[in-house]
Design an enzyme around this catalytic site. Structure first.
Site, PDB file in Angstrom:
ATOM      1  N   HIS A  64       0.873  -1.188   0.000  1.00  0.00           N
ATOM      2  CA  HIS A  64       0.000   0.000   0.000  1.00  0.00           C
ATOM      3  C   HIS A  64       0.901   1.226   0.000  1.00  0.00           C
ATOM      4  CE1 HIS A  64      -3.625  -2.409   0.881  1.00  0.00           C
ATOM      5  NE2 HIS A  64      -2.771  -3.181   1.528  1.00  0.00           N
ATOM      6  N   ASN A  96      -6.576   0.729  -2.653  1.00  0.00           N
ATOM      7  CA  ASN A  96      -7.376   1.438  -1.640  1.00  0.00           C
ATOM      8  C   ASN A  96      -6.771   2.785  -1.267  1.00  0.00           C
ATOM      9  OD1 ASN A  96      -5.230   0.183  -0.349  1.00  0.00           O
ATOM     10  ND2 ASN A  96      -6.350  -0.114   1.556  1.00  0.00           N
ATOM     11  N   ASP A 154      -8.911  -5.209  -2.103  1.00  0.00           N
ATOM     12  CA  ASP A 154      -8.173  -5.554  -0.891  1.00  0.00           C
ATOM     13  C   ASP A 154      -8.720  -4.787   0.308  1.00  0.00           C
ATOM     14  OD1 ASP A 154      -6.117  -6.846   0.553  1.00  0.00           O
ATOM     15  OD2 ASP A 154      -4.972  -4.986   0.565  1.00  0.00           O
ATOM     16  N   ASN A 280      -4.712  -7.237   9.569  1.00  0.00           N
ATOM     17  CA  ASN A 280      -5.815  -8.042   9.043  1.00  0.00           C
ATOM     18  C   ASN A 280      -5.385  -8.699   7.730  1.00  0.00           C
ATOM     19  OD1 ASN A 280      -8.270  -9.172   8.691  1.00  0.00           O
ATOM     20  ND2 ASN A 280      -9.267  -7.325   7.913  1.00  0.00           N
ATOM     21  N   ASP A 307       2.471  -7.073   2.299  1.00  0.00           N
ATOM     22  CA  ASP A 307       1.264  -6.325   2.686  1.00  0.00           C
ATOM     23  C   ASP A 307       1.659  -5.065   3.457  1.00  0.00           C
ATOM     24  OD1 ASP A 307      -1.321  -5.506   2.973  1.00  0.00           O
ATOM     25  OD2 ASP A 307      -1.944  -7.131   4.302  1.00  0.00           O
TER      26      ASP A 307
END
Lengths: 425, 309
Positions: A64, A96, A154, A280, A307
């Site tokens: 991200h 996102n 995601d 998560n 992640d």
């Protein structure tokens, strides 16, 4: 000017090669791999790699970067600097952002910013549904035309199975993989950590392993139904590993990744209400950790992706339930993953496959290979170098790392992108 | 032994000796509340702040009365749920309070771990008055005191805790407290409210009220949080009450001198019938009385240091 990397152990899973080779690079491409001494050094820049591993540039297929919209957490510039510092030459950026990357304009913006500011290749992952709201399909033809390499909602999984079926079918039209954040939101409810002994003792609401497993089962069934390319993101439970193992044995087109924290930490890391261990899917149990390692070793899990999820103190310096999910990983991923090699769970070649060759194949992008003609994206690793995780030395803008102070063995000492050194330890 | 703690965050952290010391101290302070002038100067000049993010009648009043009986000054801040909208974080609120130099901060918060969050950041002591689903240590201490008064001991007793264990901080603190003191705890309720992982806390788990209360010295009923019905933890109040509500007929299964406890507030006719709540076995009001004594003890042990010498 050409660059010659001499004396290193070349590991290239794409050619099934683990041998001493000199590597010649020019004009941003791999020119030749030859046994040591055959390529002449005259007039060439030299990197002496004796005692080092020279391998395909690492690819983190799940990060991200927060740009556009949350530049206070990370930017394409800072996130890709963190990537380079961690040994990665390419990253796949999840959609996102704010706005969500569900349209060609945003995809193009990300690629423009990458061109201007990035220290690694950036592959945009676009949204499966408009706004990742799970209501309507995004425009995949347009997104692919703009440069998106995969699709994912995601963090906001598509709960409607019919919509997911259509998404898989429609994505198949354009040969785009769908990356599923497999989580049943109803079953997760307001859980904040793994449901188990630790959650009960801490009085924190649990996220059962089943919240992931029922969705992995659904996705596998839909992949079978549609024949589309399905990739399961951040697998965290023993049950998910087993479901994917069986799906692969049945010939269903599914691939899967896990993240270093799922084989390095358990839910006990949350004790003391440590919000840097709030992620998560959540950190699971020792049984799950063992199953993740086994799944990596037997090939059930194709890839390791960090992640990388940067958050500032605004999202993390809070009571546990109020804190955001996510931890940063670009700068610890290789060091944590090399432990699997040092401990004998994986060969070095297997590890590089999971951190470079397989992600390139799954995403259908260049890289993951040192065959002549390929882009000169390389990572040079010192397997023996011991170092201590110090978040304040990170290139990432964020500090939400549960590994602060850990001693790790093995580090990227050069990261080479398109023939240029972008990071040197 | 000397009590050295800066913070009281949970029963989990306390040794059996520390628990004994708190109970003994509470015993010795209890008499003050029976005097015609219910006040001693022990904590004169000390400031106690109560910071409550959740509604509370008993616990906040109990702390306040305890502080006043020891002559401490108290300030009560009840934070409406909407105040988060104003944007002040828990850390900022606490730092602002600390800047006014309190000696002790008593906090109730809906988030498990909120007192731990503050304790790590503040110089002044922090006492947990209930955090999320995690712990409510002073409730467990007052329950221990009540049981010790009734039974003369805390070891070797059979304690049954009935109801929504999953969402109860009172249950977690009491499970820890009674097992630490050497008693045997059985929990009972529908499986929707009994996480299987509880077994690791050293309790016996059963799905039958009758089985749990058989041979019990102590029966503790938990308040049923009615909103759980909407979340499918149980179908109807009628069925819950018929299956897990404590009625007179159950008492015959327990020891003859069984005592009935409830942390309050009671849902009369739901988890406990009025005959039981008001009957001779009930020590529910003694619990409230002992709450003041236990909280006086906690205040004294935490901020009474200057007077000890």
């Amino acid at each position: 000017m050409s660059l010659l990397i001499t004396g290193g152990l070349v590991v290239d899973p794409s050619q099934n090669l683990t041998a001493a080779r000199d590597v010649l690079i020019a004009e941003g491409k791999i020119i030749a791999l030859e046994p040591p001494g055959r390529l002449l050094p005259e007039g060439r820049q030299i990197i002496a790699a004796q005692g080092l591993v020279v391998t395909c540039g690492l690819i983190d297929m799940h990060v991200h970067l927060r740009e556009p919209g949350e530049e206070y957490k990370e930017t394409i510039a800072s996130g890709t600097r963190a990537a380079a510092q961690g040994g990665f030459t390419a990253v796949a950026a999840m959609p996102n952002t704010k706005p969500v990357n569900d349209n060609a304009t945003t995809t193009r913006f990300i690629l423009e910013r990458a061109k201007l500011t990035a220290s690694a290749r950036v592959y945009p992952v676009a949204a499966v549904t408009v706004g990742s709201q799970g209501q309507a399909l995004a425009e995949y033809a347009d997104l692919k035309g703009a440069g998106a390499v995969a699709l994912s909602d995601d963090g906001r999984p598509v709960m409607n199975a019919l919509l997911m079926r259509r998404a898989l079918e429609y994505a198949r039209t354009f040969d785009l993989p769908i990356i599923s954040h497999a989580e049943d939101l109803h079953l997760r409810a307001d859980g904040v950590m793994h449901e188990g002994v630790v959650s009960v003792c801490l009085g924190l609401k649990g996220i059962p392993a089943a919240a992931e497993e029922v969705m992995v089962s659904r996705e596998v069934a839909l992949a079978q139904l549609t024949g589309a390319r399905l990739h399961i993101a951040h697998v965290s439970t023993a049950g998910s590993v087993e479901i994917i193992r069986r799906a692969k044995a049945a010939g269903i087109p599914v691939t899967a990744e896990t993240a270093p924290h799922y084989f390095s930490l358990t839910d006990e890391a949350v004790e003391g209400y440590n919000t840097n261990a709030k992620v998560n899917p959540p950190l699971r149990t020792a049984t799950d950790v063992a199953a993740i390692k086994a799944g990596l070793a037997d090939g059930t899990l194709d890839a390791i992706a960090s992640d990388h999820a940067p958050h500032s103190s605004l999202e993390k310096d809070l009571e546990f339930a109020a804190a955001a999910f996510g931890l940063i990983g670009l700068e610890t991923s290789l060091g944590l993953s090399l432990k699997l090699v040092h401990d004998g769970h994986l060969t070095l070649s297997q590890l590089i496959a999971k951190m470079s060759t397989n992600p390139a194949r799954i995403l259908g992008v260049e890289g993951g290979t040192l065959t002549p003609g390929a882009p000169a994206d390389l990572t040079i690793i010192d397997l023996q170098r011991e170092w201590q995780v110090e978040v304040n030395s990170f290139a990432s803008k964020s500090r939400n790392c549960p590994f602060q102070g850990w001693r790790l063995k093995g580090q990227a000492v050069y990261t080479i992108l398109g023939g240029k050194v972008v990071w040197q330890a | 032994m000397a009590y050295q703690r800066k913070d009281l965050l949970g029963i989990e952290d306390l040794s059996a000796e520390e628990i004994q010391l708190i109970l003994d101290t509470a015993d010795s302070l209890k008499e003050i509340s029976t005097r015609s002038i219910k006040k001693v100067p022990t904590l004169r000049g000390k400031t106690v702040v109560t910071l409550f993010y959740e509604p509370s009648t008993r616990t906040r009043m109990s702390f306040e009365i305890a502080a006043k009986r020891l002559s401490a000054d108290t300030v009560n801040l009840t934070v409406a749920a909407s105040s988060a909208v104003k944007g002040e974080t828990l850390a900022d609120t606490a730092h602002n309070l600390e800047a006014m130099q309190p000696d002790l901060l008593i906090i109730r918060h809906q988030a498990s771990g909120a007192p731990h969050f503050l304790a790590r950041r503040l110089r002044c002591g922090v006492v947990n008055a209930g955090d999320g689903l995690h712990e409510h240590p002073t409730q467990a201490l007052l329950d221990l005191l009540t049981v010790r008064e009734a039974k003369g001991r805390l070891s070797g007793l059979k304690v049954a805790i009935i109801g929504d264990i999953a969402h109860s901080r009172v249950a977690r603190s009491n499970i820890r407290a009674f097992t630490k003191m050497g008693s045997e705890v059985t929990v009972a309720g529908p499986a929707t409210m009994l996480p299987p992982y509880l077994a690791t806390m050293g309790v016996k788990m059963v799905y039958s009220l009758e089985e749990a209360v058989r041979g019990a010295d102590v029966i503790m009923m938990l308040r049923l949080q009615l909103e759980r019905m909407g979340q499918w933890f149980f179908p109807t109040l009628r069925e819950y009450s018929a299956t897990f509500g404590l009625a007179l007929r159950h008492l015959a299964l327990a020891k003859e001198d069984v005592i009935i406890m409830h942390p309050g507030p009671i849902n009369r006719g739901v988890e406990i019938s009025p005959e039981v709540a008001d009957g001779p076995y009930s020590v529910i009001l003694e619990q409230v009385t002992n709450g003041v004594a236990v909280r006086m003890a906690v205040l004294l042990l935490h901020i009474g240091g200057g007077e000890k010498s």
